[in-house]
Design an enzyme around this catalytic site. Structure first.
Site, PDB file in Angstrom:
ATOM      1  N   HIS A 119      -8.196  -2.230   5.258  1.00  0.00           N
ATOM      2  CA  HIS A 119      -7.123  -0.582   6.096  1.00  0.00           C
ATOM      3  C   HIS A 119      -7.385   0.489   6.451  1.00  0.00           C
ATOM      4  O   HIS A 119      -8.876   0.162   5.531  1.00  0.00           O
ATOM      5  CB  HIS A 119      -5.222  -1.381   5.144  1.00  0.00           C
ATOM      6  N   HIS A 163       1.420   3.917   1.993  1.00  0.00           N
ATOM      7  CA  HIS A 163       1.585   4.579   3.009  1.00  0.00           C
ATOM      8  C   HIS A 163       3.379   4.516   3.235  1.00  0.00           C
ATOM      9  O   HIS A 163       4.136   3.245   2.563  1.00  0.00           O
ATOM     10  CB  HIS A 163       1.264   4.204   4.221  1.00  0.00           C
ATOM     11  N   ASP A 199       5.711   4.891   5.062  1.00  0.00           N
ATOM     12  CA  ASP A 199       6.874   3.839   5.693  1.00  0.00           C
ATOM     13  C   ASP A 199       6.669   2.376   4.845  1.00  0.00           C
ATOM     14  O   ASP A 199       7.862   1.692   5.324  1.00  0.00           O
ATOM     15  CB  ASP A 199       6.218   3.553   7.064  1.00  0.00           C
ATOM     16  N   HIS A 200       6.244   2.084   4.395  1.00  0.00           N
ATOM     17  CA  HIS A 200       6.586   0.764   2.825  1.00  0.00           C
ATOM     18  C   HIS A 200       6.897   1.526   1.884  1.00  0.00           C
ATOM     19  O   HIS A 200       6.721   0.369   1.468  1.00  0.00           O
ATOM     20  CB  HIS A 200       4.738   0.549   3.021  1.00  0.00           C
ATOM     21  N   HIS A 243       0.592  -1.206   0.689  1.00  0.00           N
ATOM     22  CA  HIS A 243       0.319   0.126  -0.024  1.00  0.00           C
ATOM     23  C   HIS A 243       0.954   1.333  -0.533  1.00  0.00           C
ATOM     24  O   HIS A 243       2.109   1.084   0.329  1.00  0.00           O
ATOM     25  CB  HIS A 243      -0.968  -0.048   1.571  1.00  0.00           C
ATOM     26  N   HIS A 245       6.138  -5.032  11.708  1.00  0.00           N
ATOM     27  CA  HIS A 245       5.102  -3.871  11.844  1.00  0.00           C
ATOM     28  C   HIS A 245       5.043  -3.736  13.050  1.00  0.00           C
ATOM     29  O   HIS A 245       3.963  -3.360  13.176  1.00  0.00           O
ATOM     30  CB  HIS A 245       4.085  -4.166  10.374  1.00  0.00           C
ATOM     31  N   ASP A 280      -0.487  -4.102   5.812  1.00  0.00           N
ATOM     32  CA  ASP A 280      -1.483  -3.636   6.639  1.00  0.00           C
ATOM     33  C   ASP A 280      -2.468  -3.506   7.214  1.00  0.00           C
ATOM     34  O   ASP A 280      -3.890  -3.356   6.301  1.00  0.00           O
ATOM     35  CB  ASP A 280      -1.019  -2.245   6.921  1.00  0.00           C
TER      36      ASP A 280
END
Length: 311
Positions: free
Chosen positions: A140, A65, A67-68, A63, A269, A211
């Site tokens: 999510h 976001h 942090d990914h 996805h 995570h 997530d």
């Protein structure tokens, strides 16, 4: 096949933990590796592994976001600088193309290899003669996918001792028998492939979830997998917070593993509130529900053997 966790922290890095990225070492005959997510600092983490960026074959984003995702432009650029020339396949949700192409254009980054960006939907997103990858949407705050990597069955081993007893000359005849073709010998005898080739060798199944809250698709995608990677952002005493932010607890991850009847669960995570020494608590919580659980340790190889579930 092995998994290497290049980052296990949620949201932001902390001392001792980077943000999310996972490397999957492919079988030796393929000689490549795949990445799942690419948080900031991923290429730095790769320097502490046996992997070379020129051998990166596929990159799957769960996805969008940060942090990914925020390590992606750097990985793509460094792969070119290090002499990578083979095509790279990039998979992920809609919006991935705009993010990637904008970053490369504004930074005037020129790649010396073909980059194929695949914005995916649910279903099979890749398949060749050795592997298939299926994607499914999870639950999510934004579209988040899980990936099911299936190693397809391989042809069984030739019974070379029996072939020698039958007087089958080594060479092309062995290859034809291995491929399923019967062979007629010079004396007129027929050697049947089914009599000299062992049972097919079952492949392994690895599932990496993005997530997610607990959801039916997580169980469906993970069903019968040899290894499941599931987020455990919070300990179970923060289940309400996990639900509010679209995440899962350690116990909820274990419940998914139990319901899907997987062989092994690896948690990742983890919220930045948990220091490395705190992860044993999350691991213990999960093991009360699903014993074969480990909290991921960064830069440690996790072997994926051919388990009884895949035989």
């Amino acid at each position: 096949m092995e998994l290497w966790f290049l980052g296990t922290s949620a949201g932001m890095p902390i001392s001792g933990r980077n943000v999310t990225s996972i490397a999957l070492r492919m079988p030796q005959d393929r000689g490549t590796f795949w990445l799942f997510d690419c948080g900031e600092g991923t290429q730095h983490q790769l320097l502490s592994t046996p992997f070379r960026l020129s051998r990166l074959e596929k990159l799957f984003i769960t996805h969008l976001h940060g942090d990914h995702l925020f390590g992606l432009p750097g990985i793509l650029s460094s792969r070119a600088s290090l002499g990578g020339t083979e095509p790279l396949e990039l998979y992920g949700p809609p919006g991935l193309r705009e993010f990637t192409e904008t970053a490369l254009r504004i930074s005037e980054t020129h790649l010396g290899y073909p980059l194929h960006i695949r914005e995916i939907e649910e279903g099979t997103v890749f398949e060749d003669g050795a592997f298939s990858v299926e994607a499914a949407l999870l639950d999510h705050r934004i579209d988040s996918f899980g990936y099911r990597v299936v190693e397809l069955p391989r042809v069984g081993a030739l019974n070379t001792r029996l072939l020698a007893e039958l007087g089958v000359p080594s060479g092309p005849a062995y290859g034809r028998l291995k491929s399923g073709e019967d062979v007629v010998l010079e004396d007129g005898r027929t050697v049947r492939s089914s009599n000299v080739v062992g049972h097919p060798i079952a492949g392994r199944v690895v599932v990496v979830l993005g997530d997610t809250k607990p959801c039916p698709n997580a169980v469906k995608l993970a069903q019968g997998a040899d290894l499941l990677v599931h987020e455990a952002t919070f300990a179970h005493d923060l289940a309400d917070k996990a639900d509010e932010y679209g995440h899962a607890t350690s116990v909820q991850a274990a419940e998914t593993a139990r319901d899907a009847e997987v062989g092994r669960l690896i948690l990742t995570h983890f919220s930045s509130r948990y220091k490395p020494e705190d992860l044993a608590v999350l691991e213990a919580e999960a093991r009360n529900t699903f014993l074969a659980t480990d909290a991921a340790i960064e830069l440690t190889p996790y072997l994926i053997p051919r388990s009884s579930l895949s035989e």
